[in-house]
Write an enzyme that holds these catalytic residues in place. Structure first.
Site, PDB file in Angstrom:
ATOM      1  N   ASP A   1      48.716 -17.904  58.759  1.00 53.25           N
ATOM      2  CA  ASP A   1      49.559 -18.101  57.570  1.00 53.25           C
ATOM      3  C   ASP A   1      50.492 -16.908  57.360  1.00 53.25           C
ATOM      4  O   ASP A   1      51.439 -17.003  56.576  1.00 53.25           O
ATOM      5  CB  ASP A   1      48.676 -18.237  56.319  1.00 53.25           C
ATOM      6  CG  ASP A   1      48.512 -19.676  55.869  1.00 53.25           C
ATOM      7  OD1 ASP A   1      49.435 -20.475  56.097  1.00 53.25           O
ATOM      8  OD2 ASP A   1      47.461 -19.986  55.276  1.00 53.25           O
TER       9      ASP A   1
ATOM     10  N   LYS B   1      47.815 -31.095  57.980  1.00 51.65           N
ATOM     11  CA  LYS B   1      47.730 -30.025  58.990  1.00 51.65           C
ATOM     12  C   LYS B   1      46.691 -30.390  60.053  1.00 51.65           C
ATOM     13  O   LYS B   1      46.909 -30.230  61.256  1.00 51.65           O
ATOM     14  CB  LYS B   1      47.357 -28.694  58.306  1.00 51.65           C
ATOM     15  CG  LYS B   1      48.452 -28.148  57.400  1.00 51.65           C
ATOM     16  CD  LYS B   1      48.000 -26.948  56.567  1.00 51.65           C
ATOM     17  CE  LYS B   1      49.105 -26.522  55.604  1.00 51.65           C
ATOM     18  NZ  LYS B   1      48.736 -25.382  54.747  1.00 51.65           N
TER      19      LYS B   1
ATOM     20  N   GLN C   1      43.634 -22.504  52.187  1.00 51.97           N
ATOM     21  CA  GLN C   1      44.679 -23.195  51.438  1.00 51.97           C
ATOM     22  C   GLN C   1      44.822 -22.609  50.034  1.00 51.97           C
ATOM     23  O   GLN C   1      43.831 -22.360  49.345  1.00 51.97           O
ATOM     24  CB  GLN C   1      44.362 -24.707  51.386  1.00 51.97           C
ATOM     25  CG  GLN C   1      45.457 -25.565  50.785  1.00 51.97           C
ATOM     26  CD  GLN C   1      46.746 -25.616  51.614  1.00 51.97           C
ATOM     27  OE1 GLN C   1      46.743 -25.360  52.825  1.00 51.97           O
ATOM     28  NE2 GLN C   1      47.851 -25.927  50.978  1.00 51.97           N
TER      29      GLN C   1
END
Ligand code: GUN
Length: 298
Positions: A120, A53, A97
């Site tokens: 997200d 990412k 994450q």
């Protein structure tokens, strides 16, 4: 029949190309889109994803920073850190994450991220808006699967989509997204899960089969309707002594046999994974545009 491969890398690079112009405009107006990725612990697969990412951001002109914290980090310390980045006006997107260590409550963390920086799409307010069909940040993997389908000429409208797995990151949000009454969605959905009896009975009825179970290579050719579109979102690390890392990432689908029956199929790697990253970048650009007052209110 040999299935046509849906090339996630190629489609992701189209998406990223489209983002370049938007990023250029932001930078010209003095706003450098920026993403913070928080990684707790040292799980090698999570580390690999966060690094991918980070690299994708750098390539496109999005400023990104990885904050790495030890496995022992307390929930309150992580909440404080999120609070700090929520206040920082130069940060447009925050991602934590997953999975998190067991001692950290994931819901508390999702709730702590500023709704407008939640690239997200895991904050319950954003998930709720998605359920209502209102504009919101949408989780990157289901959003990436929608783009893969539509950009490969497999519009799910009127098709029967069978989703395997009701996980919070992929299967459950995708079941909502793909059934919304909107262009490029409007699909009839069957959501299968660990409580489903006779999985093959359902998979064989799928025009579009989305596999998001996290069970390495479990879906074989005999479970697939001839000509179906097969999307493999599985990413299970399996031991592989021939690989430098000692493991490889396996999908949920037995690619070799499935591609003899399916009409279209995504590979692992190179299918859904690159799209997840591209859509995270798209959400980050949208977050920066919102701050710049350049896009509609979310
Ligand atoms: N772990 C697996 N997929 C994801 C994702 O899309 N976002 C985050 N934050 N963690 C993940």
């Amino acid at each position: 029949m040999t299935a046509e491969i849906i090339d996630g890398k190629k489609i992701a690079s189209e998406v990223k190309k489209e983002l370049k112009g938007r990023i250029g405009k932001l930078i010209d107006s003095g706003i450098e889109p920026s993403l913070i990725a928080v990684l707790v612990g040292d799980d090698p697969v999570s580390k690999q994803y966060v690094n991918m990412k980070h690299k994708a951001c750098a390539k496109l002109g999005i400023k990104s920073r990885i904050v790495t914290l030890p496995e022992s980090t307390s929930e309150s310390k992580l909440l404080d850190l999120i609070g700090y980045f929520n206040q920082d006006n130069t940060v447009h997107g925050i991602l934590v994450q997953l999975p998190l260590p067991d001692h950290i409550n994931q819901l508390k963390i999702n709730l702590a991220v500023d709704v407008n920086k939640d690239v997200d799409g895991f904050h319950p307010a954003n998930l709720g808006k998605m359920l209502l069909g209102k504009p919101s940040f949408i989780p990157a993997t289901p959003l990436g699967i929608m783009e893969l389908l539509n950009r490969s000429g497999n519009n799910p409208e009127g098709k029967h989509t069978v989703i395997l797995g009701r996980g919070e990151l992929v299967g459950r949000p995708l079941s909502v997204l793909i059934s919304l009454k909107s262009n490029g969605a409007n699909s009839t959905v069957t959501l299968c899960h660990s409580g489903t009896k006779e999985l093959g009975h359902f998979t064989k009825q799928a025009d579009i089969l989305v596999c998001a179970m996290g069970r390495a290579e479990m879906i074989s050719a005999d479970m697939i309707k001839p000509g179906a579109v097969v999307i493999d979102s599985g990413t299970t690390a399996v031991d592989d002594s021939t690989s430098e890392k000692g493991y490889r990432i396996a999908g949920d689908v037995d690619f070799e046999s499935a591609s003899e029956v399916a009409g279209y199929i995504t590979p692992v790697p190179g299918g859904v994974g690159p799209m997840t990253i591209a859509m995270l970048l798209a959400n980050t650009v949208s977050a920066a545009e919102k701050l710049a007052g350049k896009s509609d209110e979310r």
